[in-house]
Design an enzyme around this catalytic site. Structure first.
Site, PDB file in Angstrom:
ATOM      1  N   GLY A  35      -4.889  -1.685   4.531  1.00 29.59           N
ATOM      2  CA  GLY A  35      -4.018  -2.793   4.133  1.00 29.59           C
ATOM      3  C   GLY A  35      -4.661  -4.159   4.370  1.00 29.59           C
ATOM      4  N   ARG A  36      -5.206  -4.374   5.561  1.00 36.42           N
ATOM      5  CA  ARG A  36      -5.768  -5.694   5.869  1.00 36.42           C
ATOM      6  C   ARG A  36      -7.158  -5.880   5.284  1.00 36.42           C
ATOM      7  NH1 ARG A  36      -4.718  -2.661  10.033  1.00 36.42           N
ATOM      8  NH2 ARG A  36      -6.352  -1.803  11.359  1.00 36.42           N
ATOM      9  N   LYS A  67       0.847  -1.198   0.000  1.00 32.10           N
ATOM     10  CA  LYS A  67       0.000   0.000   0.000  1.00 32.10           C
ATOM     11  C   LYS A  67       0.881   1.246   0.000  1.00 32.10           C
ATOM     12  CE  LYS A  67      -3.659   2.462   2.290  1.00 32.10           C
ATOM     13  NZ  LYS A  67      -4.663   2.588   3.315  1.00 32.10           N
ATOM     14  N   LYS A  85       9.258  -1.079  14.317  1.00 36.32           N
ATOM     15  CA  LYS A  85       9.821  -0.801  12.982  1.00 36.32           C
ATOM     16  C   LYS A  85      10.869   0.298  13.087  1.00 36.32           C
ATOM     17  CE  LYS A  85       5.702  -1.408  10.101  1.00 36.32           C
ATOM     18  NZ  LYS A  85       4.765  -0.757   9.217  1.00 36.32           N
ATOM     19  N   HIS A 106      -5.283 -33.489  17.590  1.00 36.04           N
ATOM     20  CA  HIS A 106      -4.210 -34.334  18.127  1.00 36.04           C
ATOM     21  C   HIS A 106      -3.093 -33.490  18.726  1.00 36.04           C
ATOM     22  CE1 HIS A 106      -6.060 -37.874  16.282  1.00 36.04           C
ATOM     23  NE2 HIS A 106      -6.434 -37.003  15.347  1.00 36.04           N
ATOM     24  N   GLU A 149      10.602  -4.924   4.246  1.00 33.34           N
ATOM     25  CA  GLU A 149      10.657  -6.331   3.826  1.00 33.34           C
ATOM     26  C   GLU A 149      10.328  -6.455   2.339  1.00 33.34           C
ATOM     27  OE1 GLU A 149       9.129  -5.116   6.492  1.00 33.34           O
ATOM     28  OE2 GLU A 149       9.050  -6.562   8.143  1.00 33.34           O
ATOM     29  N   GLU A 153      -5.001  -6.793  14.508  1.00 38.46           N
ATOM     30  CA  GLU A 153      -4.487  -5.486  14.104  1.00 38.46           C
ATOM     31  C   GLU A 153      -5.620  -4.452  14.128  1.00 38.46           C
ATOM     32  OE1 GLU A 153      -0.801  -4.777  11.355  1.00 38.46           O
ATOM     33  OE2 GLU A 153      -2.545  -4.499  10.089  1.00 38.46           O
TER      34      GLU A 153
HETATM   35  O1  F6P Z   1       3.195  -3.085   9.727  1.00 39.08           O
HETATM   36  C1  F6P Z   1       1.851  -3.350   9.577  1.00 39.08           C
HETATM   37  C2  F6P Z   1       1.376  -3.007   8.188  1.00 39.08           C
HETATM   38  O2  F6P Z   1       1.302  -1.632   8.029  1.00 39.08           O
HETATM   39  C3  F6P Z   1       0.035  -3.665   7.897  1.00 39.08           C
HETATM   40  O3  F6P Z   1      -1.031  -2.941   8.371  1.00 39.08           O
HETATM   41  C4  F6P Z   1       0.088  -3.772   6.421  1.00 39.08           C
HETATM   42  O4  F6P Z   1      -0.872  -4.667   5.925  1.00 39.08           O
HETATM   43  C5  F6P Z   1       1.508  -4.224   6.217  1.00 39.08           C
HETATM   44  O5  F6P Z   1       2.242  -3.522   7.198  1.00 39.08           O
HETATM   45  C6  F6P Z   1       2.095  -3.978   4.862  1.00 39.08           C
HETATM   46  O6  F6P Z   1       2.076  -2.627   4.515  1.00 39.08           O
HETATM   47  P1  F6P Z   1       2.257  -2.177   3.014  1.00 39.08           P
HETATM   48  O7  F6P Z   1       1.158  -2.778   2.221  1.00 39.08           O
HETATM   49  O8  F6P Z   1       2.230  -0.681   3.018  1.00 39.08           O
HETATM   50  O9  F6P Z   1       3.593  -2.705   2.543  1.00 39.08           O
END
Ligand code: F6P
Length: 506
Positions: free
Chosen positions: A251-252, A192, A478, A368, A198, A337
């Site tokens: 995002g979610r 987003k 972060k 199990h 990452e 979240e």
């Molecule tokens: O760190 C949490 C977060 O902001 C989530 O809410 C989001 O889905 C994820 O990181 C990834 O963010 P982006 O889509 O901006 O890379």
């Protein structure tokens, strides 16, 4: 009515008598009242909440709280595209992606979907040569939804094999690279913000892999899925392969937007459209159904009852279907979240419990491993079971019969328990569960299941007065990681400094 009145109503609910499930089932109409079948685009789905402690008395109290907290007004504000994410000054318009919402937002979503469809179909038709694989790079909301949908819906094959990579641990990307031929692979960079460490690090490594393996223009194979299109262009993606989505899609909650590109790549556009349709059917149910018949509201009421009144700190979700094994992971982000907050939307402290911890797994495996605690442990844990009547495989019918028998047996056992003179062999029973039983698992059903959980989460937030659409809690860690990465590994507590030193970092 107000939040302080809601507090009084919660206290009244806490003081109510607590009949057992067995007693509640003495009412012959209970099953009919608390088990609802919705005829959805993907086939009928049974939402059976009869084995929970909901009763008309409990519901009356929860309806009163919903009025005090203006649940209906908040729902209308959500769907109407008002800026209900007050801390970030944004609307939360995921339903507009499914055609339900403010007219201009729905039109914008449709236009962006049309653009996405053109690119998906061009790739399928060979505009980029033969494309067999897609490495989808994203994390959190930019990965969990695609991973769930791909895993659930492509077991019989896909138009393009999608590998979802989220973790910064190079093992994740390496595994995807090993499974793909760079000559026939495209990369989707899903973020987003288009700044997430990452994702951007994995994306750079994927480009290097392509370059080192003879792809002359690796950027030409990248599609960007983002609400920050200008950042994607700056990073090197050609504008024609940037698929934007609105900033007002969280995002979610973004699987319905261009973040769903890998789903459309795998299923084809028709499949993705069915996925949206399934979700829209739940949107309409959430908006139109009376409180008493509303499966979304009922589920949230039960969640709140257990967390707020019975002191349950967790809720467990078990998918009795291998295809849904990633659903608990998806729900963890959606629910924790969104509602894992310690303040109300106005910034004042939340004086009640926030979201329960969502956890779970897949049946029968979990039986199990962890079910011992569900049956005989000291915690009370409300459980959701999800199952599908039509099997997802062609093996002997015995597999599915055993699977479903076990699913239903667990709910029955949790509720009934079993007396024994031997304490170790006694089951207390009266433990609640809900069951969602789908006729078939297809894109529309999955869309409906996800939308059901989105709105369920929203109702809980509204009843407590939480803003479910921000996530500032993820920022501190972060920022500290960034500080360490840039050489600032000093000034921490002795434990952290020793760990950094041992790893040779900072
Ligand atoms: O760190 C949490 C977060 O902001 C989530 O809410 C989001 O889905 C994820 O990181 C990834 O963010 P982006 O889509 O901006 O890379």
């Amino acid at each position: 009515m107000s939040a302080s009145q809601a507090q009084t109503l919660w206290a009244e609910l806490e003081a109510q008598p607590r009949p057992s499930l067995e007693t509640l089932f003495e009412d012959a109409g209970r099953l009919e009242r608390y088990s609802t079948t919705l005829e959805l685009p993907g086939g009928p789905v049974i939402f059976d909440w009869s084995k929970t402690h909901l009763s008309s008395q409990v519901e009356q109290a929860l309806v009163a709280i919903s009025k005090a907290m203006d649940l209906a007004g908040r729902r209308d504000a959500l769907i109407g595209g008002e800026k209900i994410n007050n801390t970030e000054g944004r609307a939360a318009e995921h339903t507009a992606q499914r055609g339900i919402g403010k007219e201009t937002s729905v039109e914008e979503a449709e236009a962006l979907h049309a653009r996405m469809r053109m690119l998906v179909e061009a790739i399928h038709e060979g505009a980029f040569g033969e494309i067999k694989s897609l490495i989808h790079i994203g994390i959190g909301g930019s990965a969990l939804g695609p991973a769930l949908a791909i895993d659930a819906l492509t077991r019989d094959g896909a138009k393009v094999a999608v590998h979802v990579v989220s973790n910064i641990d190079g093992c994740a990307l390496e595994a995807a690279m090993k499974a793909c031929d760079p000559e026939t692979t495209m990369i989707a960079v899903a973020s987003k913000t288009f700044t997430t460490t990452e994702t951007m690090t994995n994306a750079q490594s994927a480009l290097s892999w392509m370059r080192e393996n003879g792809v002359s223009d690796p950027y030409g194979r990248v599609v960007a899925l983002t609400a920050s299109p200008e950042k994607a262009v700056e990073w090197g993606v050609d504008e024609t392969r940037v698929l934007p989505f609105s900033e007002s899609v969280g995002g979610r909650y973004s699987l319905w937007s261009s973040i769903g590109f890998p789903v459309a790549m795998a299923l084809g556009w028709e499949g993705f459209a069915e996925f949206l349709d399934g979700a829209a059917a739940i949107d309409r149910h959430f908006i139109d159904a009376d409180l008493a018949e509303n499966v979304v509201v009922r589920a949230a009421f039960a969640d709140l009852y257990y967390t707020q009144v019975r002191g349950c700190e967790t809720r467990a979700v078990f998918a009795y279907d291998e295809r849904l094994k990633l659903l608990p992971d998806y729900l963890q982000q959606l629910e924790m979240e969104s509602n894992g907050k310690r303040v109300l939307a106005d910034g004042t402290p939340l004086t009640r419990a926030s979201a329960p911890i969502t956890w779970g797994g897949v049946g029968t495996d979990a039986q199990h491993a962890v079910f011992q605690l569900l049956h005989q442990g000291t915690h009370l844990i409300p459980v959701d079971f999800l199952a599908v009547i039509t099997p997802g495989h062609d093996l002997d019918g015995a597999h599915h019969e055993i699977l479903l028998s076990n699913c239903f047996a667990q709910g029955a056992a949790l509720m009934a328990g079993k007396a024994s003179d031997d304490g170790a062999r006694a089951y207390p029973g009266d433990r609640p569960s809900a069951t969602i039983l789908c006729e078939d698992l297809n894109p529309a059903t999955l869309g409906a299941l996800i939308a059901f959980h989105e709105h369920r989460t929203f109702v809980s937030s509204a009843m407590l007065g939480i803003n479910p659409f921000d996530q500032f809690g993820v920022e501190l860690g972060k920022a500290i990681a960034k500080q360490i990465e840039s050489g600032g590994g000093k000034g921490f507590d002795p434990s952290t400094e020793a760990l950094l030193k041992a790893a040779g970092i900072g």
